[in-house]
Write an enzyme that holds these catalytic residues in place. Structure first.
Site, PDB file in Angstrom:
ATOM      1  N   ASP A 211       0.859  -1.180   0.000  1.00  0.00           N
ATOM      2  CA  ASP A 211       0.000   0.000   0.000  1.00  0.00           C
ATOM      3  C   ASP A 211       0.898   1.233   0.000  1.00  0.00           C
ATOM      4  O   ASP A 211       2.113   1.124  -0.139  1.00  0.00           O
ATOM      5  CB  ASP A 211      -0.950  -0.005   1.205  1.00  0.00           C
ATOM      6  CG  ASP A 211      -2.262   0.721   0.915  1.00  0.00           C
ATOM      7  OD1 ASP A 211      -2.214   1.843   0.365  1.00  0.00           O
ATOM      8  OD2 ASP A 211      -3.334   0.190   1.245  1.00  0.00           O
ATOM      9  N   GLY A 235       4.215   1.542  -2.268  1.00  0.00           N
ATOM     10  CA  GLY A 235       4.245   1.869  -3.683  1.00  0.00           C
ATOM     11  C   GLY A 235       2.900   2.368  -4.178  1.00  0.00           C
ATOM     12  O   GLY A 235       2.002   2.687  -3.390  1.00  0.00           O
ATOM     13  N   ASP A 236       2.759   2.399  -5.494  1.00  0.00           N
ATOM     14  CA  ASP A 236       1.580   2.925  -6.174  1.00  0.00           C
ATOM     15  C   ASP A 236       0.952   1.811  -7.003  1.00  0.00           C
ATOM     16  O   ASP A 236       1.590   1.289  -7.934  1.00  0.00           O
ATOM     17  CB  ASP A 236       1.991   4.095  -7.073  1.00  0.00           C
ATOM     18  CG  ASP A 236       0.830   4.708  -7.842  1.00  0.00           C
ATOM     19  OD1 ASP A 236      -0.304   4.219  -7.707  1.00  0.00           O
ATOM     20  OD2 ASP A 236       1.067   5.685  -8.584  1.00  0.00           O
ATOM     21  N   HIS A 255     -14.130  -0.695  -6.077  1.00  0.00           N
ATOM     22  CA  HIS A 255     -15.328   0.142  -5.943  1.00  0.00           C
ATOM     23  C   HIS A 255     -14.980   1.616  -5.752  1.00  0.00           C
ATOM     24  O   HIS A 255     -15.859   2.478  -5.894  1.00  0.00           O
ATOM     25  CB  HIS A 255     -16.229  -0.366  -4.817  1.00  0.00           C
ATOM     26  CG  HIS A 255     -15.783   0.000  -3.434  1.00  0.00           C
ATOM     27  ND1 HIS A 255     -16.668   0.153  -2.390  1.00  0.00           N
ATOM     28  CD2 HIS A 255     -14.551   0.223  -2.900  1.00  0.00           C
ATOM     29  CE1 HIS A 255     -16.007   0.471  -1.293  1.00  0.00           C
ATOM     30  NE2 HIS A 255     -14.723   0.510  -1.574  1.00  0.00           N
TER      31      HIS A 255
END
Length: 345
Positions: A211, A235-236, A255
């Site tokens: 995350d 990280g991304d 979502h």
């Protein structure tokens, strides 16, 4: 001269019950009352037993009269109980407002009654016309960018998500048969509540919590039971996720995003996977026939705050198929969410 009544006048006759329209009309009042009692720690002050409004006021630094009136309102919805002597006590609902107890929803209440959501909700009128989230109109920036740049808001969001998903993580972990060995990668897994539940149930598994760097720093995995079986990585998820996992998890992530961003996320995850590797998309799955589902209000939160949405099984299958996955099955859980199991092809 009229006779003096033997007893004071009272109004105990039945009244017309409140209609759904009436309850909706006053919804913001209930939310504001709920936030007020949480901020003043009322449930914590009642942990040892019922107290009068005066006693509560003295302990919480509030005024007895207004406090009595607010608690009377919330008691109408079963959130507190009133004893015959007028004292207020906890119910199952208000037990969850206490600080630090198992299943506490205190932080979740503070998040969803925060001005971030109030201002976003106030913008629904314009959202219906423009399709743009009320949050971005109010704050001038996307929601997650605001959280990243506002530490207090980011911490509130992370702790609220942890409080909402504590028991849910156990339900999810118990609803799917996880493998006896290998590595599970929890993508955008927050503080690691789900990964902890999965690793606790499957002693042969190791795990990677992935995350934002600031989120994984405050993880929940450092327990004696899980020692040596996990690592964290920041990280991304739009750029790259850890490679080499045997099973990947995406819980309550898709979502948050519109279809085009979901396709980007799924493409990133797919690049890290080899054919045959499984992906579990854990999200609410709405009925295709439009019948009621408890995630429908959450769908409006997505509309107000983000650009995401809750989806049907067919909508998840379309996203996954376009991203190089084959949906194998959809498993319900005892929670709000279901498990959409897919395989990389």
């Amino acid at each position: 001269m009229a006779a003096t009544p033997a007893h004071p006048a009272s109004d105990n006759a039945p009244h017309v019950p409140a209609t759904p329209l009436h309850d909706l009309m006053y919804g913001h009042i209930y939310a504001s009352a709920l936030r007020a009692v949480v901020l003043h720690g009322i449930a914590d002050h009642l942990a040892d037993g019922p107290l009068s409004a005066g006693e509560l006021a003295a302990r919480s630094g509030t005024q007895a009269g207004p406090l009595h009136r607010v608690l009377r309102l919330l008691a109408m919805r079963g959130l507190f109980r009133t004893d015959p002597d007028g004292a207020f006590g906890l119910t199952e609902g208000s037990e969850a407002l206490r600080t630090g107890v198992p299943g506490s929803r205190r932080d979740a209440v503070l998040l969803f009654t925060d001005a971030m959501y109030g201002r976003s909700a106030a913008g629904l009128e314009d959202t219906l016309r423009t399709g743009e989230p009320g949050f971005e109109a109010a704050y001038g920036t996307p929601f997650f960018e605001h959280l990243a740049g506002t530490p207090d808001a980011g911490r509130l969001f992370d702790t609220a998500m942890s409080s909402l998903t504590g028991g849910v993580n156990e339900q999810i972990a118990g609803s799917y048969v996880f493998p006896d060995g290998g590595t599970v990668v929890d993508v955008a897994g927050g503080r690691g509540g789900l990964l902890r539940a999965v690793l606790s149930r499957s002693p042969g598994l190791t795990g990677v919590l992935f995350d934002r760097p600031g989120t994984v720093t405050d993880h929940l995995l450092d327990t004696a039971e899980l020692a040596g079986r996990w690592r964290t990585e920041g990280g991304d998820l739009f750029t790259a996720v850890p490679e080499g996992g045997d099973l990947y998890l995406l819980k309550n992530i898709l979502h948050d995003w519109p279809d085009e961003d979901c396709l980007r996320i799924l493409a990133t995850v797919r690049r890290a996977m080899t054919p045959g590797t499984r992906l579990l998309v854990i999200d609410a799955v709405l009925p295709a026939d439009g019948s009621p589902h408890p995630a429908v209000p959450l769908d409006i939160v997505m509309l107000m705050v983000l650009r995401g949405r809750e989806r049907t099984a067919a909508e998840f299958e379309e996203l996954l198929t376009r991203s190089g996955f084959m949906v194998r099955r959809v498993l319900p859980t005892p929670s709000l969410t279901s498990v959409v199991e897919a395989e990389a092809v």
